[in-house]
Motif scaffolding. Structure first.
Motif, PDB file in Angstrom:
ATOM      1  N   ARG A 141      41.750  15.781  -9.592  1.00  0.00           N
ATOM      2  CA  ARG A 141      41.551  17.315 -10.333  1.00  0.00           C
ATOM      3  C   ARG A 141      42.892  17.678 -10.706  1.00  0.00           C
ATOM      4  NH1 ARG A 141      38.921  20.827  -6.261  1.00  0.00           N
ATOM      5  NH2 ARG A 141      39.603  22.217  -7.864  1.00  0.00           N
ATOM      6  N   GLY A 142      42.891  18.799 -11.464  1.00  0.00           N
ATOM      7  CA  GLY A 142      44.031  19.695 -11.737  1.00  0.00           C
ATOM      8  C   GLY A 142      43.700  20.369 -12.616  1.00  0.00           C
ATOM      9  N   SER A 143      44.416  21.466 -13.104  1.00  0.00           N
ATOM     10  CA  SER A 143      44.535  22.272 -14.168  1.00  0.00           C
ATOM     11  C   SER A 143      45.886  22.542 -14.807  1.00  0.00           C
ATOM     12  CB  SER A 143      43.854  23.714 -14.079  1.00  0.00           C
ATOM     13  OG  SER A 143      43.996  24.562 -14.979  1.00  0.00           O
ATOM     14  N   VAL A 144      46.091  22.214 -16.085  1.00  0.00           N
ATOM     15  CA  VAL A 144      47.349  22.410 -16.875  1.00  0.00           C
ATOM     16  C   VAL A 144      47.257  23.727 -17.715  1.00  0.00           C
ATOM     17  CG1 VAL A 144      49.191  21.183 -18.165  1.00  0.00           C
ATOM     18  CG2 VAL A 144      48.000  20.170 -16.633  1.00  0.00           C
ATOM     19  N   GLY A 168      53.210  23.415 -31.082  1.00  0.00           N
ATOM     20  CA  GLY A 168      53.426  22.030 -30.692  1.00  0.00           C
ATOM     21  C   GLY A 168      52.678  22.104 -28.997  1.00  0.00           C
ATOM     22  N   LEU A 169      52.768  23.108 -28.600  1.00  0.00           N
ATOM     23  CA  LEU A 169      52.152  23.454 -27.257  1.00  0.00           C
ATOM     24  C   LEU A 169      50.713  23.316 -27.319  1.00  0.00           C
ATOM     25  CD1 LEU A 169      54.410  25.889 -25.178  1.00  0.00           C
ATOM     26  CD2 LEU A 169      54.298  23.326 -25.147  1.00  0.00           C
ATOM     27  N   MET A 170      50.104  24.058 -28.356  1.00  0.00           N
ATOM     28  CA  MET A 170      48.652  23.957 -28.424  1.00  0.00           C
ATOM     29  C   MET A 170      48.140  22.436 -28.805  1.00  0.00           C
ATOM     30  SD  MET A 170      47.733  27.533 -30.719  1.00  0.00           S
ATOM     31  CE  MET A 170      48.643  28.837 -30.335  1.00  0.00           C
ATOM     32  N   MET A 171      48.955  21.670 -29.325  1.00  0.00           N
ATOM     33  CA  MET A 171      48.568  20.173 -29.460  1.00  0.00           C
ATOM     34  C   MET A 171      48.697  19.621 -28.241  1.00  0.00           C
ATOM     35  SD  MET A 171      47.129  18.677 -31.838  1.00  0.00           S
ATOM     36  CE  MET A 171      46.550  17.079 -30.663  1.00  0.00           C
ATOM     37  N   LEU A 172      49.856  20.032 -27.573  1.00  0.00           N
ATOM     38  CA  LEU A 172      50.012  19.286 -26.136  1.00  0.00           C
ATOM     39  C   LEU A 172      48.854  19.337 -25.230  1.00  0.00           C
ATOM     40  CD1 LEU A 172      52.048  17.302 -24.762  1.00  0.00           C
ATOM     41  CD2 LEU A 172      53.271  19.250 -24.170  1.00  0.00           C
ATOM     42  N   ALA A 173      48.485  20.655 -25.358  1.00  0.00           N
ATOM     43  CA  ALA A 173      47.326  20.796 -24.378  1.00  0.00           C
ATOM     44  C   ALA A 173      45.964  20.108 -24.682  1.00  0.00           C
ATOM     45  CB  ALA A 173      47.020  22.581 -24.623  1.00  0.00           C
ATOM     46  N   LYS A 174      45.731  19.669 -25.985  1.00  0.00           N
ATOM     47  CA  LYS A 174      44.696  18.972 -26.387  1.00  0.00           C
ATOM     48  C   LYS A 174      44.967  17.445 -26.010  1.00  0.00           C
ATOM     49  CE  LYS A 174      43.407  21.983 -30.369  1.00  0.00           C
ATOM     50  NZ  LYS A 174      41.866  22.278 -29.857  1.00  0.00           N
ATOM     51  N   SER A 175      46.215  17.011 -26.271  1.00  0.00           N
ATOM     52  CA  SER A 175      46.585  15.567 -25.931  1.00  0.00           C
ATOM     53  C   SER A 175      46.233  15.560 -24.136  1.00  0.00           C
ATOM     54  CB  SER A 175      48.021  15.367 -26.242  1.00  0.00           C
ATOM     55  OG  SER A 175      48.238  15.586 -27.608  1.00  0.00           O
ATOM     56  N   VAL A 176      46.743  16.336 -23.546  1.00  0.00           N
ATOM     57  CA  VAL A 176      46.528  16.167 -21.974  1.00  0.00           C
ATOM     58  C   VAL A 176      45.222  16.345 -21.729  1.00  0.00           C
ATOM     59  CG1 VAL A 176      47.373  17.198 -19.851  1.00  0.00           C
ATOM     60  CG2 VAL A 176      48.941  16.948 -21.476  1.00  0.00           C
ATOM     61  N   ALA A 177      44.370  16.973 -22.289  1.00  0.00           N
ATOM     62  CA  ALA A 177      43.042  17.348 -22.058  1.00  0.00           C
ATOM     63  C   ALA A 177      42.304  15.858 -22.521  1.00  0.00           C
ATOM     64  CB  ALA A 177      42.326  18.466 -22.720  1.00  0.00           C
ATOM     65  N   ALA A 178      42.681  15.297 -23.295  1.00  0.00           N
ATOM     66  CA  ALA A 178      41.818  13.911 -23.940  1.00  0.00           C
ATOM     67  C   ALA A 178      42.539  12.956 -23.102  1.00  0.00           C
ATOM     68  CB  ALA A 178      42.227  13.805 -25.324  1.00  0.00           C
ATOM     69  N   ARG A 186      41.871  19.379 -16.212  1.00  0.00           N
ATOM     70  CA  ARG A 186      41.974  20.034 -17.577  1.00  0.00           C
ATOM     71  C   ARG A 186      43.178  20.419 -18.085  1.00  0.00           C
ATOM     72  NH1 ARG A 186      39.814  24.694 -16.489  1.00  0.00           N
ATOM     73  NH2 ARG A 186      39.986  24.829 -14.178  1.00  0.00           N
ATOM     74  N   SER A 187      43.122  20.959 -19.194  1.00  0.00           N
ATOM     75  CA  SER A 187      44.134  21.338 -20.099  1.00  0.00           C
ATOM     76  C   SER A 187      43.802  22.398 -20.977  1.00  0.00           C
ATOM     77  CB  SER A 187      44.935  20.186 -20.759  1.00  0.00           C
ATOM     78  OG  SER A 187      46.193  20.741 -21.245  1.00  0.00           O
ATOM     79  N   ASN A 188      44.544  23.459 -20.913  1.00  0.00           N
ATOM     80  CA  ASN A 188      44.457  24.612 -21.757  1.00  0.00           C
ATOM     81  C   ASN A 188      45.677  25.313 -22.227  1.00  0.00           C
ATOM     82  OD1 ASN A 188      41.372  24.558 -22.241  1.00  0.00           O
ATOM     83  ND2 ASN A 188      41.635  24.429 -19.891  1.00  0.00           N
ATOM     84  N   ALA A 189      45.857  25.736 -23.435  1.00  0.00           N
ATOM     85  CA  ALA A 189      46.638  26.702 -24.085  1.00  0.00           C
ATOM     86  C   ALA A 189      46.062  28.125 -23.790  1.00  0.00           C
ATOM     87  CB  ALA A 189      46.849  26.663 -25.427  1.00  0.00           C
ATOM     88  N   THR A 243      38.154  22.830 -21.118  1.00  0.00           N
ATOM     89  CA  THR A 243      39.383  22.174 -21.458  1.00  0.00           C
ATOM     90  C   THR A 243      39.514  21.733 -23.027  1.00  0.00           C
ATOM     91  OG1 THR A 243      40.407  20.295 -20.599  1.00  0.00           O
ATOM     92  CG2 THR A 243      38.139  19.906 -20.991  1.00  0.00           C
ATOM     93  N   GLY A 244      40.837  21.586 -23.015  1.00  0.00           N
ATOM     94  CA  GLY A 244      40.994  21.118 -24.597  1.00  0.00           C
ATOM     95  C   GLY A 244      40.943  22.162 -25.565  1.00  0.00           C
ATOM     96  N   THR A 245      41.248  23.422 -25.152  1.00  0.00           N
ATOM     97  CA  THR A 245      41.290  24.314 -26.132  1.00  0.00           C
ATOM     98  C   THR A 245      42.351  25.539 -26.116  1.00  0.00           C
ATOM     99  OG1 THR A 245      39.580  25.995 -27.283  1.00  0.00           O
ATOM    100  CG2 THR A 245      39.642  25.889 -24.727  1.00  0.00           C
ATOM    101  N   THR A 246      42.081  26.569 -26.956  1.00  0.00           N
ATOM    102  CA  THR A 246      43.036  27.674 -26.685  1.00  0.00           C
ATOM    103  C   THR A 246      42.332  28.738 -26.320  1.00  0.00           C
ATOM    104  OG1 THR A 246      44.791  26.772 -28.385  1.00  0.00           O
ATOM    105  CG2 THR A 246      44.872  29.183 -27.990  1.00  0.00           C
ATOM    106  N   ILE A 247      42.565  29.529 -25.197  1.00  0.00           N
ATOM    107  CA  ILE A 247      42.074  30.703 -24.854  1.00  0.00           C
ATOM    108  C   ILE A 247      42.863  31.895 -25.352  1.00  0.00           C
ATOM    109  CG2 ILE A 247      41.457  32.278 -22.939  1.00  0.00           C
ATOM    110  CD1 ILE A 247      39.703  30.041 -23.044  1.00  0.00           C
ATOM    111  N   VAL A 248      42.460  32.873 -26.028  1.00  0.00           N
ATOM    112  CA  VAL A 248      43.340  33.629 -26.782  1.00  0.00           C
ATOM    113  C   VAL A 248      43.079  35.237 -25.880  1.00  0.00           C
ATOM    114  CG1 VAL A 248      43.651  35.076 -28.794  1.00  0.00           C
ATOM    115  CG2 VAL A 248      42.722  33.060 -28.971  1.00  0.00           C
ATOM    116  N   ALA A 249      43.994  35.610 -25.314  1.00  0.00           N
ATOM    117  CA  ALA A 249      44.224  36.764 -24.608  1.00  0.00           C
ATOM    118  C   ALA A 249      45.266  37.715 -25.547  1.00  0.00           C
ATOM    119  CB  ALA A 249      44.588  36.614 -23.089  1.00  0.00           C
TER     120      ALA A 249
END
Ligand SMILES: NC(=O)c1ccc[n+]([C@@H]2O[C@H](COP(=O)([O-])OP(=O)(O)OC[C@H]3O[C@@H](n4cnc5c(N)ncnc54)[C@H](O)[C@@H]3O)[C@@H](O)[C@H]2O)c1
Length: 275
Positions: A141-144, A168-178, A186-189, A243-249
């Motif tokens: 388990r884990g969340s990045v 680049g970080l938005m893409m890295l979040a997707k790579s880690v998720a995949a 899980r991994s999200n930006a 996971t694998g996405t960008t949450i916008v706040a």
């Protein structure tokens, strides 16, 4: 009532101040054992100490996230102290005034500033993933989480290196998720609008703040607490299907037409709106 992060261990980089420090306080208040990582060791220790003083679990670790040996040693310290890693929030970024002045439009770019932005913001996050994710895989388990910015998605006149590093970080979040999703990680930006720490308001020119505020759809700019609450959500099981996405706040900063502010002013001139 137990906090939603009870028993979890969270590493937060760049947590010696600003948004990272608030994330550390909020995650600790939800029961997490928190690792306050910063290149500024006194700042990291002060934040960790304040969390312990209010009954939370925290350690401060001095680390330059751009250096692999530092990151490896930091992860070893976390494992020997807490025995596990559940959450990694890649929040550290080089954002001091000297860096901002040198990271400009591309023909005026200071190449060392470009390299520094990539080394801290992008390579640093990759290095933390490289060394922390194996510990998450042991737990299954884990969340990045990766702190990004509207500048990583929309063009602007300056901060070209910062912007490219955040994209680049938005893409890295997707790579880690995949790559590790099937093993429970899980991994999200998290794309953040302007949410300055209290003291940052004083160092930002009022005219600049006005332009940025007008482009947020909320009455005010964000606060560190509003960002930390989203980080706590992404760290917890409440977000277990995200996971694998960008949450916008970002208070709507990235959501509207580029002409919106000008249009409002035009309509206001003719008295045809009160927005
Ligand atoms: N504050 C905002 O409004 C805002 C908006 C959009 C995105 N963000 C993002 O949120 C994150 C936090 O922003 P902030 O405003 O709190 O920044 P900040 O400058 O206040 O904090 C950054 C922290 O990172 C640390 N740091 C710098 N280099 C480091 C290194 N090599 N190794 C370890 N730590 C290092 C600094 O010492 C500092 O404590 C950043 O990733 C930033 O890009 C912030």
């Amino acid at each position: 009532m137990a906090g939603k992060l009870e028993g979890r261990v969270a590493i937060i980089t760049g947590a010696g101040g600003g948004l990272g420090a608030e994330c550390a306080r909020v995650l600790a208040s939800q029961g997490a054992g928190v690792v306050v990582v910063d290149i500024n060791s006194a700042a990291a220790e002060a934040v960790a100490e304040s969390i312990r003083a209010s009954g939370g679990k925290a350690i401060g670790v001095s680390t330059d996230v751009s250096q692999e040996a530092d990151v490896k040693a930091m992860v070893e310290t976390v494992v020997s102290h807490f025995g596990r890693i559940d959450v990694l929030h890649n929040n550290a970024a080089i954002l001091n005034m000297e860096q901002r002045q040198k990271d400009r439009d591309v023909i005026n770019m200071d190449v060392d500033a470009w390299d520094r932005a990539m080394a801290v913001n992008l390579r640093g996050a990759m290095l933390c993933c490289k060394h922390a994710i194996p510990e998450m895989l042991k737990l299954g388990r884990g969340s990045v989480i990766f702190a990004t910015s509207g500048l990583g998605a929309q063009g602007d006149v300056t901060l070209s290196a910062y912007a490219a590093s955040k994209a680049g970080l938005m893409m890295l979040a997707k790579s880690v998720a995949a790559q590790y999703g099937k093993q429970g990680v899980r991994s999200n930006a998290l794309q953040i609008g302007l949410a300055p720490a209290e003291n940052a308001h004083e160092t930002m020119p009022a005219a600049l703040l006005t332009i940025i505020r007008e482009n947020h759809l909320t009455p005010e700019l964000g606060t560190p607490r509003q960002i930390a609450d989203v980080v706590a959500f992404l760290a917890s099981d409440e977000s277990s299907f995200i996971t694998g996405t960008t949450i916008v706040a970002d208070g709507g900063f990235g959501s509207h037409t580029p002409s919106m502010v000008g249009m409002k002013a035009l309509f206001a001139q003719s008295g045809s709106n009160k927005m």
